[in-house]
Each structure stands twice: as structure tokens, then as C-alpha cells.
Enzyme design. Sequence first.
Site, PDB file in Angstrom:
ATOM      1  N   ASN A   1     -34.499 -11.142  25.536  1.00  0.00           N
ATOM      2  CA  ASN A   1     -35.275 -10.877  24.318  1.00  0.00           C
ATOM      3  C   ASN A   1     -34.391 -10.326  23.187  1.00  0.00           C
ATOM      4  O   ASN A   1     -34.884  -9.883  22.173  1.00  0.00           O
ATOM      5  CB  ASN A   1     -36.428  -9.909  24.614  1.00  0.00           C
ATOM      6  CG  ASN A   1     -35.935  -8.527  25.051  1.00  0.00           C
ATOM      7  OD1 ASN A   1     -34.727  -8.276  25.104  1.00  0.00           O
ATOM      8  ND2 ASN A   1     -36.865  -7.629  25.346  1.00  0.00           N
TER       9      ASN A   1
ATOM     10  N   ASP B   1     -27.204   3.574  28.954  1.00  0.00           N
ATOM     11  CA  ASP B   1     -28.606   3.893  29.230  1.00  0.00           C
ATOM     12  C   ASP B   1     -28.833   4.314  30.677  1.00  0.00           C
ATOM     13  O   ASP B   1     -27.960   4.159  31.539  1.00  0.00           O
ATOM     14  CB  ASP B   1     -29.501   2.688  28.882  1.00  0.00           C
ATOM     15  CG  ASP B   1     -28.854   1.354  29.238  1.00  0.00           C
ATOM     16  OD1 ASP B   1     -27.995   1.329  30.137  1.00  0.00           O
ATOM     17  OD2 ASP B   1     -29.201   0.342  28.619  1.00  0.00           O
TER      18      ASP B   1
ATOM     19  N   HIS C   1     -32.331  -7.697  23.380  1.00  0.00           N
ATOM     20  CA  HIS C   1     -32.049  -6.254  23.380  1.00  0.00           C
ATOM     21  C   HIS C   1     -30.573  -5.975  23.671  1.00  0.00           C
ATOM     22  O   HIS C   1     -29.884  -6.766  24.309  1.00  0.00           O
ATOM     23  CB  HIS C   1     -32.978  -5.477  24.324  1.00  0.00           C
ATOM     24  CG  HIS C   1     -32.709  -5.629  25.791  1.00  0.00           C
ATOM     25  ND1 HIS C   1     -33.713  -5.545  26.732  1.00  0.00           N
ATOM     26  CD2 HIS C   1     -31.572  -5.852  26.509  1.00  0.00           C
ATOM     27  CE1 HIS C   1     -33.189  -5.693  27.938  1.00  0.00           C
ATOM     28  NE2 HIS C   1     -31.902  -5.880  27.830  1.00  0.00           N
TER      29      HIS C   1
ATOM     30  N   GLU D   1     -35.082  -2.246  22.426  1.00  0.00           N
ATOM     31  CA  GLU D   1     -35.941  -3.403  22.578  1.00  0.00           C
ATOM     32  C   GLU D   1     -36.389  -3.927  21.204  1.00  0.00           C
ATOM     33  O   GLU D   1     -36.398  -3.183  20.230  1.00  0.00           O
ATOM     34  CB  GLU D   1     -37.194  -3.012  23.392  1.00  0.00           C
ATOM     35  CG  GLU D   1     -36.906  -2.540  24.817  1.00  0.00           C
ATOM     36  CD  GLU D   1     -36.595  -3.691  25.788  1.00  0.00           C
ATOM     37  OE1 GLU D   1     -36.148  -4.753  25.338  1.00  0.00           O
ATOM     38  OE2 GLU D   1     -36.787  -3.486  26.995  1.00  0.00           O
TER      39      GLU D   1
HETATM   40  C1  F6R Z   1     -27.500  -2.363  30.687  1.00  0.00           C
HETATM   41  C2  F6R Z   1     -28.077  -2.699  29.391  1.00  0.00           C
HETATM   42  C3  F6R Z   1     -28.823  -3.960  29.157  1.00  0.00           C
HETATM   43  C4  F6R Z   1     -28.207  -5.188  29.815  1.00  0.00           C
HETATM   44  C5  F6R Z   1     -29.059  -6.419  29.555  1.00  0.00           C
HETATM   45  C6  F6R Z   1     -28.514  -7.637  30.258  1.00  0.00           C
HETATM   46  O1  F6R Z   1     -26.834  -1.113  30.631  1.00  0.00           O
HETATM   47  O2  F6R Z   1     -27.955  -1.906  28.519  1.00  0.00           O
HETATM   48  O3  F6R Z   1     -28.897  -4.182  27.771  1.00  0.00           O
HETATM   49  O4  F6R Z   1     -26.909  -5.372  29.336  1.00  0.00           O
HETATM   50  O5  F6R Z   1     -30.369  -6.188  29.969  1.00  0.00           O
HETATM   51  O6  F6R Z   1     -28.658  -7.451  31.631  1.00  0.00           O
HETATM   52  P1  F6R Z   1     -28.006  -8.454  32.678  1.00  0.00           P
HETATM   53  O7  F6R Z   1     -26.542  -8.327  32.519  1.00  0.00           O
HETATM   54  O8  F6R Z   1     -28.480  -7.977  34.013  1.00  0.00           O
HETATM   55  O9  F6R Z   1     -28.499  -9.815  32.319  1.00  0.00           O
END
Ligand code: F6R
Length: 242
Positions: free
Chosen positions: A136, A67, A138, A143
Site C-alpha cells: 500500500n 518500528d 507504506h 500508513e
Molecule cells: C519493517 C517496515 C515495513 C516493511 C514493509 C515491507 O520494519 O517498516 O515498512 O519494510 O512492510 O515488508 P516486507 O519486506 O515483509 O515485504
Amino acid sequence: MRIIQDENYAALSCRTAEIILAAVREKPDCVLGLATGSTPIGAYDCLAEAYREGRATFRHVRTVNLDEYAGLGADDPQSYRYFMEKHLFSRINVQRENTHIPNGLAENPALECRRYDALCEALGGIDLQLLGIGKNGHIGFNEPARALDVHTHTVTLAESTRLANSRNFKSLDDVPRSALTLGMGGIMRAKRILLLASGEQKREALQKAVSGKVDPEVPASFLQLHPDVTVICDFDLNCAEL
Ligand code: F6R
């Protein structure tokens, strides 16, 4: 699903890196699906160390990231391209033209999303997809929703995601409101998936993902339908609580 509970973040990171290194050794031109965020930073450090010590080469590896924030370009320190350069690409011998991230500055985001899906297909699909998980539930920026998107798409970020990610920005107002993300189809088509979760604050989301109902309100729960998922966490998952 295979679930591994490691002692701590260092062990999780090292194990993750070893799995990636084994995949690269087995298939030197493999396609790695990469994630940003705090969770994979330790694994990227271990990969950089393996390269520095001459234990690995990434010369033929291709990468596709999950992303990118809409509106942020490669020069913006908050962009995921910048993140990848800083934490991994500049520290190993991957060829820049083999690294792919959705273009957050695309004039026509819908076209960029189609280009990205076509690119993933042209690369022959993702061999090993690295994922973090949001509190959450995701994955990528898919989301929680009543229905999930199959294809790469522009998504409005959940306020909880913006709040969680605001730690990397000057203020919450600076956090982009939307992002381009690989869809659930792109993730589920990966041949192999590594889902990482670090810190107790991820326990509830991970419990729901691995043993809750398959539910679009917990996008990671769809991984239960994938034939080859390894979950690595650094806490006691304690699934009996569910
Ligand atoms: C990042 C992504 C997100 C993160 C998720 C966890 O490329 O796609 O899904 O993997 O938000 O983020 P952290 O590792 O910062 O807790």
C-alpha cells in the site's frame, strides 16, 4: 533518485549489503536505520557472512530500527527486536547498547515516541536508512492517510498490512493492531536512503512511489523529495506504464 533493477533477490541483497558495508568502512561509528520484514533478510545474511569472513566489523556502529509492534516485548518471537537479534545482531559484533528499537511495551507510548526522536537526534541523525515498502506504499509503519506524521508515533495498522504480516503469526487475530513507528520527518532527515522492493507484488507501489504524485496516500512517494535515495528492486519497474 537512482533506480537499480537487479536480476534477482540474491543480487539485490548482495548489492544492499555492499552499500551498507561501504558506509560502515567510511564511517565506522555510522548510524544505520534498519528495517524488518522479509525484504532485508538476504542483505542481513550477507552482512553476517562478511563479518564471519573477517571482511567487516560493526563494533562502533549504532543502529536505530524503524518500528515495533505495540504490546510485544523483546522475548516475543513476533517482535521486531527478536527479529533483529535473530537475523542480524546475534550474528555480528554490534554492541547491544548501540542498537535501538522503539519499546513496544512502554507504559506511556507517547513518551516513548518522544524519547525515540530525542535519541535519533542525540545520535546525530541517521547516516543510511534502509527501507522496505508495503504493497500500500507504506514506509516504516507510516500508513496511507490524508496527512502524515512527522514524529515517531503510535499508528493503527492498515488491515492490508495486518493481513500481509499475518504470515508470521498463528492467525490474523494475533497480529497487533498498532505499532510505534519513526515518522516521515525521521525518515526524511536520514542523510541517505536505500529503498528495497522485492517481488512483482511490489511493482505497483514502487511505480507510484518513484514516479507518481507526491501523495500522503502513498507515503513512499515523499522520498521523491529527498536528495539522496537509491531504489533497488529485483523486477522490471516498467515506469512507462504509469
Ligand atoms: C519493517 C517496515 C515495513 C516493511 C514493509 C515491507 O520494519 O517498516 O515498512 O519494510 O512492510 O515488508 P516486507 O519486506 O515483509 O515485504
